[in-house]
Motif scaffolding. Structure first.
Motif, short mmCIF file in Angstrom:
data_model
loop_
_atom_site.label_atom_id
_atom_site.label_comp_id
_atom_site.label_asym_id
_atom_site.label_seq_id
_atom_site.Cartn_x
_atom_site.Cartn_y
_atom_site.Cartn_z
N ILE A 79 -9.66 7.74 1.93
CA ILE A 79 -9.52 6.69 2.94
C ILE A 79 -10.47 7.02 4.09
O ILE A 79 -10.46 8.14 4.59
CB ILE A 79 -8.07 6.62 3.45
CG1 ILE A 79 -7.12 6.29 2.29
CG2 ILE A 79 -7.93 5.60 4.56
CD1 ILE A 79 -5.65 6.42 2.65
N PHE A 121 -9.61 -2.02 3.17
CA PHE A 121 -9.83 -2.76 1.92
C PHE A 121 -11.32 -2.98 1.77
O PHE A 121 -11.98 -3.52 2.66
CB PHE A 121 -9.11 -4.11 1.95
CG PHE A 121 -9.33 -4.92 0.71
CD1 PHE A 121 -10.16 -6.04 0.73
CD2 PHE A 121 -8.72 -4.58 -0.48
CE1 PHE A 121 -10.36 -6.79 -0.41
CE2 PHE A 121 -8.92 -5.33 -1.62
CZ PHE A 121 -9.74 -6.43 -1.59
N ASP A 122 -11.87 -2.56 0.65
CA ASP A 122 -13.29 -2.69 0.40
C ASP A 122 -13.56 -3.87 -0.53
O ASP A 122 -14.49 -4.63 -0.33
CB ASP A 122 -13.82 -1.39 -0.22
CG ASP A 122 -15.32 -1.40 -0.40
OD1 ASP A 122 -15.90 -2.47 -0.64
OD2 ASP A 122 -15.92 -0.33 -0.32
N THR A 168 0.79 -1.23 0.00
CA THR A 168 0.00 0.00 0.00
C THR A 168 0.83 1.28 0.00
O THR A 168 0.29 2.35 -0.28
CB THR A 168 -0.87 0.04 1.28
OG1 THR A 168 0.00 0.04 2.42
CG2 THR A 168 -1.82 -1.13 1.33
N THR A 170 -6.11 -1.37 -2.57
CA THR A 170 -7.09 -1.42 -3.66
C THR A 170 -7.19 -2.85 -4.20
O THR A 170 -6.26 -3.65 -4.06
CB THR A 170 -6.68 -0.49 -4.81
OG1 THR A 170 -5.44 -0.96 -5.36
CG2 THR A 170 -6.53 0.95 -4.32
N PRO A 171 -8.30 -3.19 -4.83
CA PRO A 171 -8.41 -4.52 -5.43
C PRO A 171 -7.29 -4.81 -6.44
O PRO A 171 -6.79 -5.93 -6.51
CB PRO A 171 -9.78 -4.49 -6.12
CG PRO A 171 -10.57 -3.51 -5.31
CD PRO A 171 -9.56 -2.45 -4.92
N ALA A 227 -14.53 -0.09 -7.74
CA ALA A 227 -14.16 1.32 -7.65
C ALA A 227 -13.86 1.66 -6.19
O ALA A 227 -14.74 1.58 -5.34
CB ALA A 227 -15.28 2.21 -8.17
N ALA A 228 -12.61 2.00 -5.91
CA ALA A 228 -12.22 2.34 -4.54
C ALA A 228 -12.83 3.68 -4.15
O ALA A 228 -13.07 4.53 -5.00
CB ALA A 228 -10.70 2.40 -4.45
N ARG A 233 -4.16 -3.66 -6.37
CA ARG A 233 -2.91 -3.97 -5.65
C ARG A 233 -3.00 -5.36 -5.02
O ARG A 233 -2.01 -6.09 -4.97
CB ARG A 233 -2.64 -2.93 -4.56
CG ARG A 233 -2.07 -1.64 -5.05
CD ARG A 233 -0.77 -1.77 -5.79
NE ARG A 233 0.33 -2.12 -4.88
CZ ARG A 233 1.55 -2.50 -5.28
NH1 ARG A 233 1.83 -2.55 -6.57
NH2 ARG A 233 2.47 -2.80 -4.42
N TRP A 234 -4.18 -5.73 -4.53
CA TRP A 234 -4.33 -7.07 -3.94
C TRP A 234 -4.16 -8.15 -5.02
O TRP A 234 -3.51 -9.16 -4.80
CB TRP A 234 -5.66 -7.20 -3.23
CG TRP A 234 -5.82 -8.51 -2.54
CD1 TRP A 234 -6.79 -9.44 -2.75
CD2 TRP A 234 -4.97 -9.07 -1.53
NE1 TRP A 234 -6.60 -10.52 -1.93
CE2 TRP A 234 -5.48 -10.33 -1.17
CE3 TRP A 234 -3.81 -8.62 -0.89
CZ2 TRP A 234 -4.88 -11.13 -0.22
CZ3 TRP A 234 -3.21 -9.44 0.07
CH2 TRP A 234 -3.75 -10.68 0.39
N MET A 240 -4.91 2.57 2.04
CA MET A 240 -5.96 1.81 1.37
C MET A 240 -5.32 0.75 0.48
O MET A 240 -4.40 1.04 -0.28
CB MET A 240 -6.84 2.72 0.51
CG MET A 240 -8.00 1.97 -0.12
SD MET A 240 -9.10 2.98 -1.17
CE MET A 240 -9.21 4.51 -0.31
#
Length: 154
Positions: A137, A127-128, A67, A146-147, A132-133, A149-150, A144
């Motif tokens: 934050i 993490f959501d 992150t 993000t999907p 769309a993030a 980065r994950w 945060m």
């Protein structure tokens, strides 16, 4: 043998009975003075579970590499004098390029492996998982994940 001392009797009894297959390697003996117990674990009496290849590797990557954010300074970058404030041993860091070819090749050479993402930054990561993030934050978080980065991390 591993010895743990001054464990309350109730906790020792629970530990010995929690896994009946492991109880054969655990013995509990009460101490006279305070009703505490000594818990002994004899590793040689525990049942064999699984053999692991001696070349097996497992390691952890700090969440700040995913992150970005504040993280611990490298030892070489720290002052050799005693720190008096946490800010003296922390520094901001950009997220690591997990697509770096050299990094990926070196990691692949360690397989099979488990890779764990954790560390101090994980304590305050948001993490959501939504495509769309959020624009900002949420309060109470400092970074945060993000999907995207994950997905790159996986």
């Amino acid at each position: 043998m591993i010895r743990l001392l001054r464990l309350p009797t109730v906790a020792a009894a629970l530990a010995a009975s929690a896994a009946p297959s492991l109880a054969q390697g655990v013995s509990v003996s009460p101490l006279q003075a305070k009703g505490d117990a000594t818990l002994s674990v004899s590793v040689d009496r525990l049942p064999f579970v699984h053999a692991v290849d001696p070349r097996y590797q497992s390691f952890q990557i700090g969440f700040s590499h995913l992150t970005g954010g504040e993280t611990w300074k490298s030892y070489d970058a720290m002052s050799k004098s005693q720190a008096t404030d946490i800010s003296q041993v922390r520094e901001p860091r950009a997220a690591t390029d997990l697509g770096n070819r050299r990094l990926r090749n070196l990691t692949a050479a360690l397989s099979p492996l488990y890779l764990r993402y954790s560390g101090t930054t994980a304590n305050s990561a948001f993490f959501d998982g939504a495509p769309a993030a959020p624009a900002a934050i949420p309060a109470g978080f400092t970074v945060m994940l993000t999907p995207g980065r994950w997905k790159a991390a996986l």
